[in-house]
Motif scaffolding. Structure first.
Motif, PDB file in Angstrom:
ATOM      1  N   LEU A   6      90.610 -54.447 -28.492  1.00  0.00           N
ATOM      2  CA  LEU A   6      89.196 -54.301 -28.821  1.00  0.00           C
ATOM      3  C   LEU A   6      88.357 -54.091 -27.567  1.00  0.00           C
ATOM      4  O   LEU A   6      87.263 -53.546 -27.632  1.00  0.00           O
ATOM      5  CB  LEU A   6      88.707 -55.533 -29.585  1.00  0.00           C
ATOM      6  N   ILE A   7      88.874 -54.542 -26.441  1.00  0.00           N
ATOM      7  CA  ILE A   7      88.178 -54.388 -25.159  1.00  0.00           C
ATOM      8  C   ILE A   7      89.069 -53.536 -24.268  1.00  0.00           C
ATOM      9  O   ILE A   7      90.194 -53.911 -23.940  1.00  0.00           O
ATOM     10  CB  ILE A   7      87.874 -55.751 -24.529  1.00  0.00           C
ATOM     11  N   SER A   8      88.582 -52.372 -23.891  1.00  0.00           N
ATOM     12  CA  SER A   8      89.384 -51.410 -23.133  1.00  0.00           C
ATOM     13  C   SER A   8      89.611 -51.871 -21.698  1.00  0.00           C
ATOM     14  O   SER A   8      88.859 -52.699 -21.165  1.00  0.00           O
ATOM     15  CB  SER A   8      88.679 -50.054 -23.113  1.00  0.00           C
ATOM     16  N   ASP A   9      90.635 -51.296 -21.083  1.00  0.00           N
ATOM     17  CA  ASP A   9      90.868 -51.552 -19.667  1.00  0.00           C
ATOM     18  C   ASP A   9      89.668 -51.096 -18.838  1.00  0.00           C
ATOM     19  O   ASP A   9      89.318 -51.747 -17.847  1.00  0.00           O
ATOM     20  CB  ASP A   9      92.143 -50.844 -19.190  1.00  0.00           C
ATOM     21  N   ASP A  10      89.040 -49.987 -19.230  1.00  0.00           N
ATOM     22  CA  ASP A  10      87.859 -49.521 -18.489  1.00  0.00           C
ATOM     23  C   ASP A  10      86.749 -50.567 -18.507  1.00  0.00           C
ATOM     24  O   ASP A  10      86.083 -50.797 -17.493  1.00  0.00           O
ATOM     25  CB  ASP A  10      87.347 -48.195 -19.058  1.00  0.00           C
ATOM     26  N   ALA A  11      86.549 -51.215 -19.659  1.00  0.00           N
ATOM     27  CA  ALA A  11      85.527 -52.264 -19.740  1.00  0.00           C
ATOM     28  C   ALA A  11      85.892 -53.430 -18.827  1.00  0.00           C
ATOM     29  O   ALA A  11      85.029 -53.999 -18.146  1.00  0.00           O
ATOM     30  CB  ALA A  11      85.359 -52.729 -21.184  1.00  0.00           C
ATOM     31  N   VAL A  12      87.166 -53.777 -18.789  1.00  0.00           N
ATOM     32  CA  VAL A  12      87.620 -54.861 -17.911  1.00  0.00           C
ATOM     33  C   VAL A  12      87.406 -54.471 -16.446  1.00  0.00           C
ATOM     34  O   VAL A  12      86.935 -55.277 -15.632  1.00  0.00           O
ATOM     35  CB  VAL A  12      89.099 -55.200 -18.171  1.00  0.00           C
ATOM     36  N   LEU A  13      87.728 -53.219 -16.107  1.00  0.00           N
ATOM     37  CA  LEU A  13      87.587 -52.782 -14.712  1.00  0.00           C
ATOM     38  C   LEU A  13      86.124 -52.649 -14.314  1.00  0.00           C
ATOM     39  O   LEU A  13      85.766 -52.904 -13.161  1.00  0.00           O
ATOM     40  CB  LEU A  13      88.366 -51.492 -14.496  1.00  0.00           C
ATOM     41  N   ASP A  14      85.258 -52.270 -15.259  1.00  0.00           N
ATOM     42  CA  ASP A  14      83.819 -52.277 -14.980  1.00  0.00           C
ATOM     43  C   ASP A  14      83.351 -53.703 -14.676  1.00  0.00           C
ATOM     44  O   ASP A  14      82.586 -53.929 -13.736  1.00  0.00           O
ATOM     45  CB  ASP A  14      83.028 -51.719 -16.165  1.00  0.00           C
ATOM     46  N   ALA A  15      83.823 -54.648 -15.474  1.00  0.00           N
ATOM     47  CA  ALA A  15      83.465 -56.056 -15.253  1.00  0.00           C
ATOM     48  C   ALA A  15      84.011 -56.540 -13.912  1.00  0.00           C
ATOM     49  O   ALA A  15      83.350 -57.305 -13.201  1.00  0.00           O
ATOM     50  CB  ALA A  15      84.003 -56.917 -16.388  1.00  0.00           C
ATOM     51  N   THR A  16      85.193 -56.080 -13.564  1.00  0.00           N
ATOM     52  CA  THR A  16      85.787 -56.461 -12.282  1.00  0.00           C
ATOM     53  C   THR A  16      84.895 -56.013 -11.126  1.00  0.00           C
ATOM     54  O   THR A  16      84.648 -56.771 -10.183  1.00  0.00           O
ATOM     55  CB  THR A  16      87.195 -55.852 -12.144  1.00  0.00           C
ATOM     56  N   ARG A  17      84.392 -54.792 -11.195  1.00  0.00           N
ATOM     57  CA  ARG A  17      83.501 -54.290 -10.137  1.00  0.00           C
ATOM     58  C   ARG A  17      82.222 -55.129 -10.055  1.00  0.00           C
ATOM     59  O   ARG A  17      81.714 -55.410  -8.978  1.00  0.00           O
ATOM     60  CB  ARG A  17      83.179 -52.815 -10.367  1.00  0.00           C
ATOM     61  N   GLN A  18      81.697 -55.529 -11.213  1.00  0.00           N
ATOM     62  CA  GLN A  18      80.488 -56.357 -11.223  1.00  0.00           C
ATOM     63  C   GLN A  18      80.757 -57.720 -10.588  1.00  0.00           C
ATOM     64  O   GLN A  18      79.962 -58.211  -9.780  1.00  0.00           O
ATOM     65  CB  GLN A  18      79.980 -56.528 -12.656  1.00  0.00           C
ATOM     66  N   VAL A  19      81.872 -58.330 -10.956  1.00  0.00           N
ATOM     67  CA  VAL A  19      82.205 -59.645 -10.399  1.00  0.00           C
ATOM     68  C   VAL A  19      82.507 -59.526  -8.908  1.00  0.00           C
ATOM     69  O   VAL A  19      82.134 -60.406  -8.127  1.00  0.00           O
ATOM     70  CB  VAL A  19      83.373 -60.292 -11.180  1.00  0.00           C
ATOM     71  N   LEU A  20      83.151 -58.432  -8.507  1.00  0.00           N
ATOM     72  CA  LEU A  20      83.382 -58.208  -7.069  1.00  0.00           C
ATOM     73  C   LEU A  20      82.065 -58.171  -6.306  1.00  0.00           C
ATOM     74  O   LEU A  20      81.956 -58.743  -5.224  1.00  0.00           O
ATOM     75  CB  LEU A  20      84.131 -56.888  -6.850  1.00  0.00           C
TER      76      LEU A  20
END
Length: 195
Positions: A6-20
């Motif tokens: 339900l949550i794409s890898d792209d969404a996870v990687l976008d979140a990763t950039r934000q947390v970074l």
């Protein structure tokens, strides 16, 4: 049968950039990224293997993000030089605070020390240089640059200007990042413009 994601890898990687940007690579955790997208850390472990795997996936995606940003800038502009400026400025428009940029620059340590991260950093740089060279060559054809400009050398200088401006602004915070980067790009390109 596997359940659909339900949550794409792209969404996870976008979140990763934000947390970074908020925490830097050292303080980033799977829990922090998971909380951003509503996934448990074990789910992220299953997808990416580890925090390192998540960071590598984020780094691997970086060159495609450059190419996407260039395409979007091309769609908004007819002038190749305006496209180059638009690409550079839109790439940093989301950065409002020096700390965000400083946390992101912590990733450079990984790029230098770790061969896998370095390969992705080189691909990221190549995407910027190649895109810049293509836009500068188009600008030369359109009469926006002098005919004797070495576009590959100028494309490399553009990368140096871009990365240097980010690091200098992270320390000094002169004005907004977009204004500072715009000024540096204009200074870089001015000797190569037709009179």
């Amino acid at each position: 049968m596997a359940r659909p994601r339900l949550i794409s890898d792209d969404a996870v990687l976008d979140a990763t950039r934000q947390v970074l940007a908020e925490l830097g690579p050292t303080k980033l955790t799977l829990a922090a990224v998971g909380a951003r997208v509503g996934l448990a850390p074990p789910t992220l472990m299953q997808r990416f293997g580890s925090k390192r795997g998540l960071l590598l996936a984020s780094a691997a995606r970086s060159p495609e993000m450059v190419l996407r940003a260039v395409r979007e800038a091309e769609a908004r502009n007819t002038s190749p030089l305006a496209t180059l400026r638009d690409f550079a400025l839109s790439s940093v428009a989301h950065i409002k605070h020096r700390e965000e940029l400083g946390n992101g620059l912590g990733f450079v340590q990984l790029d230098v020390a770790d061969p896998e991260f370095r390969a992705h950093a080189l691909a990221h740089s190549a995407a910027i240089v190649d895109s810049s060279a293509r836009l500068l060559a188009a600008a030369q054809q359109a009469g926006e640059l002098k005919p004797d400009v070495d576009v590959l050398a100028l494309a490399r200088l553009t990368l140096v200007c871009f990365n240097g401006a980010l690091q200098v602004w992270a320390v000094n915070g002169w004005g907004t990042l977009t204004d500072f980067l715009r000024d540096q790009l204009d200074l870089l390109l001015s000797p190569y413009l037709p009179e």
